[in-house]
Design an enzyme around this catalytic site. Structure first.
Site, PDB file in Angstrom:
ATOM      1  N   LYS A   1     -74.314 -27.998  14.731  1.00  0.00           N
ATOM      2  CA  LYS A   1     -73.025 -27.156  14.392  1.00  0.00           C
ATOM      3  C   LYS A   1     -72.337 -27.114  15.550  1.00  0.00           C
ATOM      4  CE  LYS A   1     -72.104 -22.612  12.359  1.00  0.00           C
ATOM      5  NZ  LYS A   1     -72.748 -21.331  11.566  1.00  0.00           N
TER       6      LYS A   1
ATOM      7  N   SER B   1     -71.370 -19.983   7.062  1.00  0.00           N
ATOM      8  CA  SER B   1     -70.412 -20.933   7.945  1.00  0.00           C
ATOM      9  C   SER B   1     -71.171 -22.261   8.219  1.00  0.00           C
ATOM     10  CB  SER B   1     -70.192 -20.013   9.131  1.00  0.00           C
ATOM     11  OG  SER B   1     -71.094 -19.986   9.881  1.00  0.00           O
TER      12      SER B   1
ATOM     13  N   SER C   1     -75.230 -17.656   6.994  1.00  0.00           N
ATOM     14  CA  SER C   1     -74.810 -19.037   7.216  1.00  0.00           C
ATOM     15  C   SER C   1     -75.628 -20.170   7.410  1.00  0.00           C
ATOM     16  CB  SER C   1     -73.906 -18.538   8.537  1.00  0.00           C
ATOM     17  OG  SER C   1     -72.789 -17.611   8.353  1.00  0.00           O
TER      18      SER C   1
END
Length: 492
Positions: A79, A154, A178
């Site tokens: 990420k 996210s 997330s």
């Protein structure tokens, strides 16, 4: 081999160890898939092909020398919130579009030490603020199950990359769901560990008392392999807890489902907005666990209505504080030709941050301001303690708590939900972060539109092994985690 992307982490490890294929061949296979497919999915912000192949060659050399570990040569996607030395780290924001980190986050460094090969950095909601991965400077990521829908957020880029077989597993972060919500939307397994279990050093902060890194993959077994790398105390992170780390892979069959007491909060299944298909799939998965020997126990979680207002005071307040460092002076985006220092600050921040981030900073700054601090922030912290106590009371009578991961399946891209609608979509996930508990999402079927549905299991502190074990055994008895979107079936 054209189907390397269909192999589990264990199968990849065994294949590399048995010289069925090399790390270079495996890495090239994934890079070709990214090149062919990711233009549709848009999961990657940065693809590090040259570095990945160099790491793969080093892994192959180490294996020939007899020094390889279990995961040496296995590819991974990170990420884009984890700092990576020499590689752009953006947090999905224009503010950091030009930022190249001089160091690795601890999670990245541990991955390198384990021999993992970094394919690149994947997209996310800006500074992890959002539930759709549309709040990114780099545009929206698509859900591999239906490219007109979001992958969640996210950590949407992480979820989409794994669901499209553009990485065998990925790192994610979870501040209010997330990891779990995008795992639910994309038909994956995703674990949010106990707060303090995984180092936050080098993980760009959103809300420091809520953020936690974790693994995202197809199965609990795959997640366990990555947890063995990620977990552990880190002296560089003052919130990291000094506690022995389990061997999560070895413990995959360590918890018996037979006799396991699963708490069913009646408040969770009466939430307005809970989709009928989601409710039905979750209830079917619980019935399956019951057939496997689990005992379903109805429980009360009386603080449920306090989750959203409490979270959306604490998280923006911490974001306001954490993001004050992005001022156009030291690094990141800087407004052109400022007339004075105040103009530099104002324009750098208003031009560098997107709408959602600005909105949350304003809410947080207001909650922390003189005259409102006690009325809002301090009160929210007191309610947070009550939420934690609500869970601890429940764990006196049950082993784990079951809930949907999200009240709906994936939204359409551009659905333009109001902030309140979007925030209410986090109802099942945010309390776990407020309490610092571990929780896992497991895929349990599909809705009428063939979009994935997820079951969330919440555990008591430090029960990651238990959660992984329960889901692993569920996945031995079902095949939802093996289902693949049509785009994932494409061969490079």
């Amino acid at each position: 081999m054209t189907d390397l992307h269909r192999l589990s982490i264990r199968e990849l490890s065994e294949g590399l160890a048995g010289a069925k294929f090399s790390s270079r061949e495996l890495t090239e296979h994934y890079l070709k898939r990214i090149e062919k497919i990711d233009a549709q999915v848009k999961s990657y912000v940065t693809v590090t092909a040259e570095q990945a192949l160099a790491q793969a060659d080093a892994a192959d050399a180490l294996r020939r020398a007899g020094g390889a570990s279990v995961l040496t040569g296995v590819p991974i996607a990170h990420k884009d919130i984890f700092c990576t030395q020499g590689i752009k780290t953006t947090a999905g924001s224009k503010m950091l579009d030009n930022f190249i980190s001089p160091y690795d986050a601890t999670v990245v460094a541990k991955g390198k030490a384990a021999g993992l090969v970094t394919l690149g950095k994947v997209n996310m909601d800006e500074f992890a603020m959002g539930s759709t991965s549309e709040n990114s400077f780099y545009g929206a990521t698509a859900n591999p199950w239906n490219l007109n829908h979001v992958p969640g957020g996210s950590s949407g880029g992480s979820a989409a990359a794994v669901a499209a077989d553009l990485a065998p597993f990925a790192t994610g972060t979870d501040t209010g769901g997330s990891i779990r919500q995008p795992a639910s939307f994309c038909g994956l397994t995703g674990l949010k560990p106990t707060y303090g279990r995984v180092s936050r050093f080098g993980m760009i902060a959103y809300a420091s008392s809520l953020d936690q890194g974790g693994p995202m993959a197809r199965s609990a077994e795959d997640c366990a392999y990555l947890m063995n790398v990620m977990a552990g105390h880190d002296a560089k992170d003052s919130t990291s807890v000094e506690k022995d780390v389990d061997n999560y892979v070895a413990n995959l069959n360590g918890t018996s489902v037979k006799g396991l007491r699963i708490g069913i909060p009646k408040q969770y299944f009466n939430v307005a907005g809970l989709d009928a298909d989601v409710k039905a799939r979750v209830e079917e998965s619980l019935k399956k666990l019951e057939e496997m020997g689990a005992i379903l126990v109805e429980i009360d979680l009386n603080m449920t209505e306090s989750y959203v207002p409490t979270y959306y005071l604490i998280a923006p307040a911490e974001a306001s504080s954490n993001l004050s460092r992005f001022d156009g002076v030291r690094y990141g985006y800087r407004a052109e030709n400022p007339v004075d220092l105040m103009d530099l600050y104002k324009r750098s921040r208003s031009e560098g941050f997107g709408k959602e981030v600005q909105q949350r900073i304003l809410i947080g700054t207001y909650a922390l301001s003189a005259g409102y601090y006690d009325a809002y922030y301090v009160k929210a912290q007191k309610v947070r303690r009550l939420i934690q106590q609500d869970f601890l009371k429940a764990f006196e009578s049950v082993d784990v708590i079951a809930a949907p991961a999200a009240p709906t399946t994936a939204y359409k891209i551009g659905a333009n939900l109001s902030p309140v609608e979007m925030y209410l979509g986090d109802i099942y996930t945010i309390a776990v972060n407020l309490a610092g508990l571990p929780a896992i999402n497991a895929p349990v079927g599909f809705d009428k539109d063939n979009l994935p549905v997820g079951l969330q299991l919440i555990g008591n502190y430090w029960s990651e092994s238990q959660l992984l074990s329960v889901v692993h055994q569920y996945q031995q008895a079902t095949n939802w985690h093996t289902q693949r979107a049509a785009i994932a079936e494409e061969n490079a």
